[in-house]
Every structure is written in structure tokens, then in C-alpha cells.
Scaffold this active site. Structure first.
Site, PDB file in Angstrom:
ATOM      1  N   ARG A  18      -4.538  -5.118   6.514  1.00 56.34           N
ATOM      2  CA  ARG A  18      -5.683  -4.288   6.912  1.00 56.34           C
ATOM      3  C   ARG A  18      -6.892  -5.139   7.290  1.00 56.34           C
ATOM      4  O   ARG A  18      -7.659  -4.790   8.187  1.00 56.34           O
ATOM      5  CB  ARG A  18      -6.043  -3.315   5.792  1.00 56.34           C
ATOM      6  CG  ARG A  18      -5.054  -2.163   5.639  1.00 56.34           C
ATOM      7  CD  ARG A  18      -5.426  -1.245   4.489  1.00 56.34           C
ATOM      8  NE  ARG A  18      -5.250  -1.881   3.189  1.00 56.34           N
ATOM      9  CZ  ARG A  18      -6.077  -1.724   2.155  1.00 56.34           C
ATOM     10  NH1 ARG A  18      -7.164  -0.975   2.297  1.00 56.34           N
ATOM     11  NH2 ARG A  18      -5.831  -2.308   1.005  1.00 56.34           N
TER      12      ARG A  18
ATOM     13  N   ASP B 204      -7.481   1.478   7.359  1.00 57.86           N
ATOM     14  CA  ASP B 204      -6.219   2.075   7.786  1.00 57.86           C
ATOM     15  C   ASP B 204      -6.476   3.530   8.169  1.00 57.86           C
ATOM     16  O   ASP B 204      -7.625   4.004   8.143  1.00 57.86           O
ATOM     17  CB  ASP B 204      -5.126   1.946   6.719  1.00 57.86           C
ATOM     18  CG  ASP B 204      -5.456   2.688   5.424  1.00 57.86           C
ATOM     19  OD1 ASP B 204      -6.351   3.554   5.414  1.00 57.86           O
ATOM     20  OD2 ASP B 204      -4.809   2.389   4.395  1.00 57.86           O
TER      21      ASP B 204
ATOM     22  N   ASP C  22       0.839  -1.195   0.000  1.00 61.63           N
ATOM     23  CA  ASP C  22       0.000   0.000   0.000  1.00 61.63           C
ATOM     24  C   ASP C  22       0.877   1.249   0.000  1.00 61.63           C
ATOM     25  O   ASP C  22       2.007   1.215   0.515  1.00 61.63           O
ATOM     26  CB  ASP C  22      -0.897   0.025   1.245  1.00 61.63           C
ATOM     27  CG  ASP C  22      -2.006  -1.019   1.190  1.00 61.63           C
ATOM     28  OD1 ASP C  22      -2.322  -1.481   0.081  1.00 61.63           O
ATOM     29  OD2 ASP C  22      -2.551  -1.359   2.261  1.00 61.63           O
TER      30      ASP C  22
ATOM     31  N   TYR D   7       5.441  -9.197   8.130  1.00 64.94           N
ATOM     32  CA  TYR D   7       4.960  -7.831   8.316  1.00 64.94           C
ATOM     33  C   TYR D   7       4.964  -7.482   9.798  1.00 64.94           C
ATOM     34  O   TYR D   7       4.594  -8.298  10.652  1.00 64.94           O
ATOM     35  CB  TYR D   7       3.524  -7.678   7.804  1.00 64.94           C
ATOM     36  CG  TYR D   7       3.342  -7.961   6.337  1.00 64.94           C
ATOM     37  CD1 TYR D   7       3.509  -6.951   5.388  1.00 64.94           C
ATOM     38  CD2 TYR D   7       3.008  -9.227   5.880  1.00 64.94           C
ATOM     39  CE1 TYR D   7       3.340  -7.204   4.030  1.00 64.94           C
ATOM     40  CE2 TYR D   7       2.839  -9.494   4.527  1.00 64.94           C
ATOM     41  CZ  TYR D   7       3.004  -8.485   3.606  1.00 64.94           C
ATOM     42  OH  TYR D   7       2.840  -8.736   2.273  1.00 64.94           O
TER      43      TYR D   7
END
Length: 300
Positions: free
Chosen positions: A180, A88, A46, A74
């Protein structure tokens, strides 16, 4: 048809992507800096996410699927108590809650997000809905029933709790995971809502953020041999597959797209593997009875 202008250069560049740039913008920057004919990346980040963006040049683009399929790590933070349209911090607030779960409740809830799980992508995602990108439809105000899809989560752990509103997590997962969605679904499971506030990809298959080049360094070294020296071999992108050594005759046959003889190894009949000759990748394919049957051939 006019051919694309540029250099015939192949290899991988590990970029430590900054927040604020799209993955496509980074790939275009790398392609310009090398003057390369062809470039692609192994897994979108993103725009606000940072970390590993592995960019393939030339023949290395043929190895992209093998990096995309590999595990990735992550680290991210979830803001508890608030749901947003984008899952987000960039989105509009749509729901809030004063509930704040304990550390023990969070750790217990994480159990449901490990192993083989089903995950619904965010409304603002690149998933296609009847030929249109979901984010385009979401921006137009449409709400969609996106289909859930399987995701393998190797591990998911709470690493910190800076305050009651924030929990920091580390996740190792397979292809197609949406951090997300993890934040959104974890917040729902805890009865308090949640969204991602920051996200960083620490590693992706064989590539690590610690080895990444910054966009500023790419711009500074553009069109120089010093930048070429940072390029990793195409073969790094094949780290997840077993390597077979091709005979000279086998390599010649493989380069022409035909099955070629490879030296005996411990791979089984029907396994996917790659063949090398004199240290360079020749082809990827399926091993059968002493030969590799190629699906991708490298023109190096």
C-alpha cells in the site's frame, strides 16, 4: 498454569488465503482443523489480500523468522488518480487528480522504488506508536508521523495497463514491505495519487500460492488424516539456511542445548545454519570450528 490442550503436531501448511479474512482468523482455523497446540504464521496479509499465508504448527513455529526474512513476491493493481485514508480501496477518498501518466512515465518512476529504499508505513498499519497500533489511532481520527524504515526491493515491474486509470505491478521484496505504501508513494511521484485495489502474494520464501490449500478444503478435511497428509515438513521452513549433518553424539548434545559436532561443509565460521540427523532437523545455530552452537532446538 494449565497447559494448552491439543496435538503435538509440527509442520507447515500453505494456505491460499481468500479476501475478507484476517491472517489471524486463518491461523485459528488451521489450528482448529489440526487440533494443534500451537500455530503461527510467517507474514501478515491484509484482510482483503489473497495468496500465500504459510502457517506453522508446533515446533515449526521456531522456523517462522527464517521464512519471514525471506524474499516474497506480490502482484497488485494500483488505481491512479485517487488517494485514500488506508491507501487501498477500503478507505475514504481524500484527494483526486485528473492527471494520468504514460506507460513510459510509470516505468521511469519505478526506478526509485528498487534496491534499498526507505518506506513510511500506511497510517492504517500494525506499526506500534507509543505502545498503540497505528490503525487503532488512525480509526480514532489521529494523524501520526510514522518513521520511515528500510526495505529491500529486489524487483518492481509493470506487468499490465488495463486502462488509463489502472496499472498492474509485480514486486519481489524483503521483510516488512507495505504494498500500500508503494502504491501511495508511486502515485505521489507521478503527481496523480494512487491506492491499491487488489493484492495477491504469489510466493513467500519456499512457499507458493499454486501449492496452497483453500479455507474450504481445510474445513472439509478438518480432523482427518487427509489433512495431516497436506502438512509439509518443518525443515521446509529452513530452506534459506545451509544444512549441516550432525553426528549422533553431536545431535544428542544439540538436543540438550549444547554445542554439537557437525560434519565438515562449506559454511564459514560464524555463519547461521541448521543441523540435521537422520533426516530430521535438530537445531538452528551458529557454526564455529566444527560445531553448531544452537540458538533454537527442535523437540521432534
Amino acid at each position: 498454569m494449565a497447559r494448552k490442550k491439543g496435538r503435538d503436531i509440527s509442520g507447515w501448511l500453505v494456505v491460499d488465503k481468500p479476501a475478507g479474512l484476517t491472517s489471524t482468523a486463518v491461523v485459528n482455523k488451521v489450528r482448529w482443523a489440526f487440533g494443534a497446540k500451537k500455530a503461527g504464521h510467517a507474514g501478515t496479509l491484509d484482510p482483503q489480500a489473497t495468496g500465500v499465508l504459510a502457517v506453522a504448527l508446533g515446533e515449526a513455529t521456531k522456523t517462522v523468522p527464517f521464512v519471514t526474512d525471506a524474499l516474497k513476491c506480490y502482484v497488485f493493481a494500483v488505481r491512479l488518480g485517487v488517494a485514500t485514508t488506508t491507501d487501498d480501496a477500503e478507505g475514504e477518498v481524500i484527494e483526486t487528480s485528473s492527471t494520468r501518466p504514460s506507460d513510459e512515465a510509470i516505468r521511469a518512476a519505478l526506478d526509485a522504488f528498487r534496491g534499498e529504499i526507505m518506506q513510511v508505513p500506511p497510517q492504517f498499519s500494525a506499526v506500534k506508536v507509543e505502545g498503540e497500533r497505528a490503525y487503532a489511532l488512525a480509526r480514532a481520527g489521529e494523524e501520526m508521523e510514522l518513521a520511515s524504515r528500510p526495505l529491500w526491493v529486489e524487483s518492481l515491474e509493470m506487468t499490465a495497463r488495463p486502462d488509463a486509470d489502472v496499472v498492474e505491478l509485480e514486486m519481489v521484496c524483503g521483510k516488512g514491505g507495505y504494498v500500500r505504501s508503494i502504491a501511495r508513494d508511486l502515485g505521489r511521484a507521478l503527481g496523480c495519487f494512487g491506492h491499491v485495489t487488489w493484492l495477491r502474494r504469489e510466493w513467500s520464501g519456499p512457499f507458493e500460492a499454486a501449492d496452497g490449500v483453500t479455507v474450504e478444503e481445510i474445513e472439509e478435511l478438518a480432523k482427518t488424516e487427509a489433512l495431516d497428509d497436506l502438512l509439509l515438513p518443518l525443515e521446509v521452513g529452513l530452506a534459506e539456511l545451509p544444512e549441516l549433518r550432525a553426528t549422533a553424539e553431536g545431535a544428542a548434545r544439540l538436543r540438550n542445548g549444547n554445542p554439537g559436532m557437525v560434519l565438515a561443509s562449506d559454511v564459514d565460521w560464524g555463519d547461521e545454519a541448521w543441523a540435521s540427523h537422520e533426516g530430521r532437523a535438530v537445531a538452528v545455530g551458529v557454526y564455529k570450528s566444527g560445531e553448531l552452537h544452537p540458538s533454537r532446538v527442535f523437540n521432534l
